[in-house]
Design a protein around this motif. Structure first.
Motif, PDB file in Angstrom:
ATOM      1  N   LEU A  25     -20.407 -17.708 -27.686  1.00 62.20           N
ATOM      2  CA  LEU A  25     -21.747 -17.207 -27.389  1.00 62.20           C
ATOM      3  C   LEU A  25     -22.825 -18.109 -27.983  1.00 62.20           C
ATOM      4  N   ARG A  26     -22.459 -18.882 -29.025  1.00 59.29           N
ATOM      5  CA  ARG A  26     -23.414 -19.799 -29.665  1.00 59.29           C
ATOM      6  C   ARG A  26     -23.555 -21.107 -28.896  1.00 59.29           C
ATOM      7  N   HIS A  27     -22.660 -21.377 -27.978  1.00 54.94           N
ATOM      8  CA  HIS A  27     -22.657 -22.630 -27.223  1.00 54.94           C
ATOM      9  C   HIS A  27     -23.955 -22.749 -26.425  1.00 54.94           C
ATOM     10  N   PRO A  28     -24.643 -23.892 -26.490  1.00 53.96           N
ATOM     11  CA  PRO A  28     -25.936 -24.027 -25.797  1.00 53.96           C
ATOM     12  C   PRO A  28     -25.857 -23.910 -24.280  1.00 53.96           C
ATOM     13  N   ASP A  29     -24.684 -24.127 -23.688  1.00 54.67           N
ATOM     14  CA  ASP A  29     -24.542 -24.021 -22.236  1.00 54.67           C
ATOM     15  C   ASP A  29     -24.092 -22.624 -21.794  1.00 54.67           C
ATOM     16  N   ALA A  30     -23.766 -21.756 -22.759  1.00 56.23           N
ATOM     17  CA  ALA A  30     -23.252 -20.429 -22.425  1.00 56.23           C
ATOM     18  C   ALA A  30     -24.388 -19.419 -22.268  1.00 56.23           C
ATOM     19  N   GLN A  31     -24.281 -18.598 -21.250  1.00 56.35           N
ATOM     20  CA  GLN A  31     -25.245 -17.524 -21.010  1.00 56.35           C
ATOM     21  C   GLN A  31     -24.678 -16.206 -21.554  1.00 56.35           C
ATOM     22  N   PRO A  32     -25.542 -15.290 -22.012  1.00 57.54           N
ATOM     23  CA  PRO A  32     -25.040 -13.989 -22.481  1.00 57.54           C
ATOM     24  C   PRO A  32     -24.302 -13.258 -21.357  1.00 57.54           C
ATOM     25  N   PRO A  33     -23.324 -12.446 -21.692  1.00 59.52           N
ATOM     26  CA  PRO A  33     -22.585 -11.676 -20.677  1.00 59.52           C
ATOM     27  C   PRO A  33     -23.511 -10.784 -19.862  1.00 59.52           C
ATOM     28  N   ILE A  34     -23.165 -10.606 -18.602  1.00 58.99           N
ATOM     29  CA  ILE A  34     -23.929  -9.726 -17.719  1.00 58.99           C
ATOM     30  C   ILE A  34     -22.969  -8.777 -17.004  1.00 58.99           C
ATOM     31  N   LEU A  35     -23.508  -7.688 -16.498  1.00 67.92           N
ATOM     32  CA  LEU A  35     -22.776  -6.790 -15.616  1.00 67.92           C
ATOM     33  C   LEU A  35     -23.212  -7.098 -14.191  1.00 67.92           C
ATOM     34  N   ARG A  36     -22.237  -7.211 -13.287  1.00 70.46           N
ATOM     35  CA  ARG A  36     -22.572  -7.535 -11.893  1.00 70.46           C
ATOM     36  C   ARG A  36     -21.716  -6.688 -10.962  1.00 70.46           C
ATOM     37  N   SER A  37     -22.318  -6.260  -9.873  1.00 72.64           N
ATOM     38  CA  SER A  37     -21.578  -5.520  -8.855  1.00 72.64           C
ATOM     39  C   SER A  37     -21.808  -6.166  -7.498  1.00 72.64           C
ATOM     40  N   ASP A  38     -20.769  -6.126  -6.646  1.00 68.63           N
ATOM     41  CA  ASP A  38     -20.900  -6.580  -5.269  1.00 68.63           C
ATOM     42  C   ASP A  38     -19.986  -5.717  -4.405  1.00 68.63           C
ATOM     43  N   ALA A  39     -19.792  -6.129  -3.175  1.00 65.94           N
ATOM     44  CA  ALA A  39     -18.994  -5.326  -2.248  1.00 65.94           C
ATOM     45  C   ALA A  39     -17.544  -5.197  -2.689  1.00 65.94           C
ATOM     46  N   ASP A  40     -17.081  -6.142  -3.508  1.00 61.76           N
ATOM     47  CA  ASP A  40     -15.681  -6.129  -3.945  1.00 61.76           C
ATOM     48  C   ASP A  40     -15.449  -5.314  -5.207  1.00 61.76           C
ATOM     49  N   GLY A  41     -16.521  -4.952  -5.920  1.00 63.99           N
ATOM     50  CA  GLY A  41     -16.328  -4.155  -7.128  1.00 63.99           C
ATOM     51  C   GLY A  41     -17.314  -4.488  -8.224  1.00 63.99           C
ATOM     52  N   TYR A  42     -16.915  -4.137  -9.462  1.00 60.86           N
ATOM     53  CA  TYR A  42     -17.753  -4.338 -10.636  1.00 60.86           C
ATOM     54  C   TYR A  42     -17.131  -5.394 -11.543  1.00 60.86           C
ATOM     55  N   ALA A  82     -27.103  -1.839 -22.456  1.00 54.50           N
ATOM     56  CA  ALA A  82     -28.517  -1.940 -22.836  1.00 54.50           C
ATOM     57  C   ALA A  82     -28.713  -1.851 -24.348  1.00 54.50           C
ATOM     58  N   LYS A  83     -27.733  -1.337 -25.075  1.00 54.05           N
ATOM     59  CA  LYS A  83     -27.843  -1.198 -26.527  1.00 54.05           C
ATOM     60  C   LYS A  83     -27.524  -2.494 -27.262  1.00 54.05           C
ATOM     61  N   LEU A  84     -26.966  -3.461 -26.547  1.00 54.95           N
ATOM     62  CA  LEU A  84     -26.464  -4.669 -27.196  1.00 54.95           C
ATOM     63  C   LEU A  84     -27.562  -5.694 -27.454  1.00 54.95           C
ATOM     64  N   ASP A  85     -27.441  -6.374 -28.575  1.00 56.34           N
ATOM     65  CA  ASP A  85     -28.334  -7.480 -28.915  1.00 56.34           C
ATOM     66  C   ASP A  85     -27.461  -8.721 -29.071  1.00 56.34           C
ATOM     67  N   TRP A  86     -27.457  -9.563 -28.046  1.00 55.30           N
ATOM     68  CA  TRP A  86     -26.553 -10.709 -28.056  1.00 55.30           C
ATOM     69  C   TRP A  86     -26.916 -11.736 -29.119  1.00 55.30           C
ATOM     70  N   SER A  87     -28.198 -11.797 -29.481  1.00 53.57           N
ATOM     71  CA  SER A  87     -28.596 -12.729 -30.539  1.00 53.57           C
ATOM     72  C   SER A  87     -27.974 -12.330 -31.871  1.00 53.57           C
ATOM     73  N   VAL A  88     -27.831 -11.017 -32.114  1.00 49.20           N
ATOM     74  CA  VAL A  88     -27.178 -10.541 -33.340  1.00 49.20           C
ATOM     75  C   VAL A  88     -25.695 -10.893 -33.298  1.00 49.20           C
ATOM     76  N   CYS A  89     -25.056 -10.728 -32.130  1.00 44.81           N
ATOM     77  CA  CYS A  89     -23.642 -11.090 -31.983  1.00 44.81           C
ATOM     78  C   CYS A  89     -23.430 -12.568 -32.301  1.00 44.81           C
ATOM     79  N   ALA A  90     -24.354 -13.409 -31.856  1.00 46.96           N
ATOM     80  CA  ALA A  90     -24.212 -14.856 -32.028  1.00 46.96           C
ATOM     81  C   ALA A  90     -24.460 -15.290 -33.468  1.00 46.96           C
ATOM     82  N   THR A  91     -25.406 -14.627 -34.147  1.00 47.90           N
ATOM     83  CA  THR A  91     -25.798 -15.087 -35.475  1.00 47.90           C
ATOM     84  C   THR A  91     -25.143 -14.313 -36.620  1.00 47.90           C
ATOM     85  N   LYS A  92     -24.878 -13.020 -36.399  1.00 43.73           N
ATOM     86  CA  LYS A  92     -24.365 -12.181 -37.487  1.00 43.73           C
ATOM     87  C   LYS A  92     -22.969 -11.629 -37.228  1.00 43.73           C
ATOM     88  N   GLY A  93     -22.398 -11.936 -36.074  1.00 36.92           N
ATOM     89  CA  GLY A  93     -21.039 -11.508 -35.802  1.00 36.92           C
ATOM     90  C   GLY A  93     -20.955 -10.342 -34.843  1.00 36.92           C
TER      91      GLY A  93
END
Length: 360
Positions: A25-42, A82-93
């Motif tokens: 998650l700290r990698h400069p090319d990595a984006q925070p996780p997202i939730l996505r849905s399409d016709a095939d599922g979640y 929505a409760k998650l803070d990805w910056s905290v995950c990256a910096t504090k674990g």
């Protein structure tokens, strides 16, 4: 002349994507996780973007298909997300970043995606390729769980087994490798921005079967990974990137003395030796070795792929050169030196010991 050692092949396609597929998650090319849905599922997804200045820095997405999820459960998952803070995950674990998420399954899903292909999991994958060579059954591998836990260097309890935490960790690792998919261009080696690329979707491995010894019990593969602390007694799985030297010859040979022992009390993310060894193997396939055994890599890309970030450059340098010395001690490297590079970015030239790590 170097002594010839026994080796086992690992397919180059897998090695070439491993460093990007395992981006933290700290990698400069990595984006925070997202939730996505399409016709095939979640899906729960994490994207690693390409770096146009380096061919080996390809783009890919790792994702967990959320099978059999109801619309109600999807809404609940979005609420927890929505409760998650990805910056905290990256910096504090992870534990700090996920402390507001109460559902163990949701916690483990996020942890599995973010820590995907950590050095312990990579070591397990390489060991499974070694087993594939020994068993001679192609991409299919069967193993006993206790045998693998022993090879990982864990200590048995008084009753001859292993602690439930270690057993659960192994099962979670295997299920994570089983259900997390990698999505990337099929012809990633020759990127052409002007052409539409066919998409490849693969898991690193797929669990085909498992066995429970003696005592019948209600064991569910996914439920055990999401909620409980269980482990099957044996597994049969397929290595999904497996092609085999007999078919294409495109692989890297690792020494059978490759050590997967985990250091007592250390976090898998601190296993810089495995990270550097796999990255060197990856670059042996992205780049042509110079004079047979030399490979030169920008220090910038080495630090990025070793997860050496932060402002303490002295600490990062110490870890980096200590890791190189470890690989020299283990015989994988004959030497390494820092050379001036373009735009004041130094390059590290590695001399590979082809008796222990050799491309084909």
């Amino acid at each position: 002349m170097n002594n010839v050692e026994a080796t086992f092949p690992v397919d180059s396609q897998l090695l070439m994507v491993l460093p990007r597929a395992s981006a933290s998650l700290r990698h400069p090319d990595a984006q925070p996780p997202i939730l996505r849905s399409d016709a095939d599922g979640y899906y729960l997804e994490m994207r690693v973007e390409a770096d146009a200045t380096e061919e080996s820095e390809l783009a890919l997405t790792r994702r967990v298909p959320l099978d059999h999820l109801s619309a109600e459960a999807w809404e609940e998952l979005k609420t927890e997300y929505a409760k998650l803070d990805w910056s905290v995950c990256a910096t504090k674990g992870m534990s700090n970043g996920l402390e507001n998420v109460q559902d163990r399954k949701i916690q483990r899903l996020f942890i599995a995606l973010i820590t995907f292909l950590n050095p312990r999991q990579v070591s397990i994958v390489l060991y499974l390729y070694k087993l594939a060579a020994e068993q001679g059954t192609g991409a299919t591998v069967t193993f006993r769980s206790n045998d693998l836990l022993e090879r990982l260097g864990y200590t048995r309890t008084k009753d001859g087994g292993f602690a439930s935490k270690l057993r659960s960790q192994l099962h979670c690792d295997l299920v994570n490798l089983h259900r997390t998919e990698l999505v990337l261009a099929q012809s990633f080696r020759n990127r052409d921005q002007n052409r539409a690329a066919k998409v490849m979707i693969k898991s690193v491995l797929r669990i085909k079967d498992y066995e429970i010894d003696h005592v019948p019990r209600d064991f569910d593969l996914v439920k055990a990974a999401d909620y409980t602390y269980e482990l099957a007694d044996s597994y049969t799985l397929s290595l999904e990137f497996f092609d085999g030297p007999a078919r294409t010859g495109d692989c890297v040979f690792f020494s059978t003395s490759f050590d997967i022992t985990q250091k007592l009390g250390s976090n898998a993310k601190s296993d810089y030796k495995t990270k550097l060894l796999v990255y060197l193997a990856s670059r042996m396939k992205w780049d042509r070795l110079q004079e047979g055994q030399f490979v030169s890599i920008s220090k910038k890309y080495l630090f990025k792929n070793l997860d050496l970030f932060g402002s303490n450059s002295s600490r990062n340098n110490q870890i980096f050169w200590r890791t190189i010395n470890t690989l020299k001690h283990d015989g994988y490297l004959l030497g390494a030196q820092e050379l001036p590079g373009k735009n004041k970015t130094p390059t590290i030239q590695f001399q590979i010991n082809l008796a222990k790590l050799k491309g084909a």
